[in-house]
Design a protein around this motif. Structure first.
Motif, PDB file in Angstrom:
ATOM      1  N   ASP A  38      28.334  61.772  56.035  1.00 34.17           N
ATOM      2  CA  ASP A  38      27.254  60.968  56.652  1.00 34.17           C
ATOM      3  C   ASP A  38      27.324  59.519  56.177  1.00 34.17           C
ATOM      4  O   ASP A  38      27.158  58.579  56.959  1.00 34.17           O
ATOM      5  CB  ASP A  38      25.874  61.521  56.241  1.00 34.17           C
ATOM      6  N   GLU A  39      27.554  59.344  54.870  1.00 30.17           N
ATOM      7  CA  GLU A  39      27.609  57.983  54.315  1.00 30.17           C
ATOM      8  C   GLU A  39      28.771  57.201  54.934  1.00 30.17           C
ATOM      9  O   GLU A  39      28.627  56.034  55.306  1.00 30.17           O
ATOM     10  CB  GLU A  39      27.780  58.029  52.788  1.00 30.17           C
ATOM     11  N   ILE A  40      29.920  57.866  55.046  1.00 34.02           N
ATOM     12  CA  ILE A  40      31.093  57.195  55.636  1.00 34.02           C
ATOM     13  C   ILE A  40      30.787  56.827  57.091  1.00 34.02           C
ATOM     14  O   ILE A  40      31.037  55.697  57.533  1.00 34.02           O
ATOM     15  CB  ILE A  40      32.343  58.109  55.538  1.00 34.02           C
ATOM     16  N   ASN A  41      30.196  57.759  57.817  1.00 31.60           N
ATOM     17  CA  ASN A  41      29.911  57.500  59.240  1.00 31.60           C
ATOM     18  C   ASN A  41      28.862  56.404  59.418  1.00 31.60           C
ATOM     19  O   ASN A  41      28.946  55.596  60.346  1.00 31.60           O
ATOM     20  CB  ASN A  41      29.470  58.793  59.936  1.00 31.60           C
ATOM     21  N   SER A  42      27.877  56.373  58.505  1.00 29.28           N
ATOM     22  CA  SER A  42      26.837  55.348  58.652  1.00 29.28           C
ATOM     23  C   SER A  42      27.395  53.948  58.369  1.00 29.28           C
ATOM     24  O   SER A  42      26.798  52.948  58.747  1.00 29.28           O
ATOM     25  CB  SER A  42      25.632  55.657  57.762  1.00 29.28           C
ATOM     26  N   ARG A  43      28.566  53.898  57.709  1.00 33.26           N
ATOM     27  CA  ARG A  43      29.219  52.592  57.486  1.00 33.26           C
ATOM     28  C   ARG A  43      30.313  52.351  58.515  1.00 33.26           C
ATOM     29  O   ARG A  43      31.201  51.526  58.314  1.00 33.26           O
ATOM     30  CB  ARG A  43      29.834  52.553  56.096  1.00 33.26           C
ATOM     31  N   GLY A  44      30.303  53.089  59.603  1.00 33.25           N
ATOM     32  CA  GLY A  44      31.247  52.821  60.695  1.00 33.25           C
ATOM     33  C   GLY A  44      32.451  53.742  60.726  1.00 33.25           C
ATOM     34  O   GLY A  44      33.386  53.527  61.513  1.00 33.25           O
ATOM     35  N   GLY A  45      32.477  54.753  59.888  1.00 29.38           N
ATOM     36  CA  GLY A  45      33.586  55.706  59.908  1.00 29.38           C
ATOM     37  C   GLY A  45      34.834  55.144  59.249  1.00 29.38           C
ATOM     38  O   GLY A  45      34.778  54.237  58.427  1.00 29.38           O
ATOM     39  N   ILE A  46      35.989  55.674  59.625  1.00 28.88           N
ATOM     40  CA  ILE A  46      37.270  55.231  59.069  1.00 28.88           C
ATOM     41  C   ILE A  46      38.106  54.644  60.195  1.00 28.88           C
ATOM     42  O   ILE A  46      38.340  55.320  61.209  1.00 28.88           O
ATOM     43  CB  ILE A  46      38.009  56.413  58.387  1.00 28.88           C
ATOM     44  N   ASP A  47      38.491  53.379  60.060  1.00 25.98           N
ATOM     45  CA  ASP A  47      39.186  52.659  61.143  1.00 25.98           C
ATOM     46  C   ASP A  47      38.393  52.747  62.447  1.00 25.98           C
ATOM     47  O   ASP A  47      38.960  52.946  63.530  1.00 25.98           O
ATOM     48  CB  ASP A  47      40.599  53.237  61.364  1.00 25.98           C
ATOM     49  N   GLY A  48      37.084  52.679  62.342  1.00 29.95           N
ATOM     50  CA  GLY A  48      36.235  52.703  63.537  1.00 29.95           C
ATOM     51  C   GLY A  48      36.044  54.088  64.132  1.00 29.95           C
ATOM     52  O   GLY A  48      35.390  54.240  65.161  1.00 29.95           O
TER      53      GLY A  48
END
Ligand code: ACM
Length: 258
Positions: A38-48
């Motif tokens: 969730d934290e990664i996704n809330s910051r835009g994921g990985i390479d968008g």
């Protein structure tokens, strides 16, 4: 550039048991993994691209772990799996992950003595937790140890390492008992009697999951005093304490990463 080509999610496998012996510990691992995603996704994921967990419940069972590892990698097109608690479940899925050239992230305490380019172990190793723990216990409580654990790889290896440390420091191991992976509560009073007879200074426990609650509760019922003869563990942490009751867990010792 990659983000312009596709915005499809990165699918990752998540295998933590929601049922069975070690579900008490694995539910916490599952929640931790999903919070991180969730934290990664809330910051835009990985390479968008967002990270999408594909979650199954292996039921604390090695064969079911294997079945879901295969399903993830063959049917769900997943190459990265976060999962596993017991070392026996990790060992069971290792050939699948290696054959299909995936990557397993394993976060439970790790007993060592294994190398695979397809597994990243992030948990504490025995050299990190046992040495300091053994020194502390010997200084504070005494040199007479009694070992208890569930009967599988991690407890057997941890006890071997702890035995070497205890004996090379002039201590003794008065008993070493293993319980099967589905122990009944009725086994524990007899175990406590054996420990009472041996009169150790420290009980070193590598029990996992539900057995942990049964054991600490039986200790409490048998009238032991954690200030005199504590249970010292590598695997009893917040989820197990919550399951056994905080009053039952008070005064015991754990060496673990936080
Ligand atoms: C464990 O089996 N690695 C606790």
């Amino acid at each position: 550039m990659a983000s312009k080509q596709t915005s499809a999610p990165w699918r990752v496998g998540v295998l933590f048991s929601q049922s069975g012996l070690t579900s008490v510990s694995e539910q916490a691992q599952l929640r931790g993994t999903l919070v991180a995603i969730d934290e990664i996704n809330s910051r835009g994921g990985i390479d968008g691209r967002p990270v999408e967990p594909v979650v199954y419940d292996p039921g604390s069972d090695a064969a079911t772990y294997v079945q879901y590892a295969k399903k993830l990698m063959i049917e769900d097109s997943v190459t990265t799996i976060f999962g596993g608690y017991t070392s026996s479940c990790r060992k069971a899925i290792l050939p699948v992950v290696e054959r299909l050239n995936g990557l397993l992230w394993y976060s439970a305490p790790y007993e060592g003595f294994e190398f695979s380019q397809n597994v990243i172990c992030t948990g504490t190793t025995l050299n990190q937790n046992c040495i300091g723990l053994c020194r502390y216990l010997m200084r504070k409580f005494g040199k007479r140890f009694y070992f208890v654990g569930n009967d599988y790889i991690y407890p057997r290896v941890a006890n071997q390492v702890m035995r070497d440390l205890v004996i090379s420091s002039g201590g003794t191991v008065l008993g070493e008992r293993y319980l099967n992976m589905k122990p009944s509560r009725s086994y524990f009073p007899e175990l406590m009697k054996d420990i009472q007879k041996a009169q150790p200074d420290v009980i070193f426990s590598t029990m996992v999951g539900e057995s942990t609650s049964f054991f600490y509760q039986a200790y409490h019922d048998a009238g032991f005093d954690p200030g005199l003869t504590p249970i010292a563990s590598l695997t009893t942490s917040e989820p197990e304490l919550k399951a056994m009751g905080y009053d039952v867990g008070e005064g015991h010792i754990t060496a673990a990463t936080y």
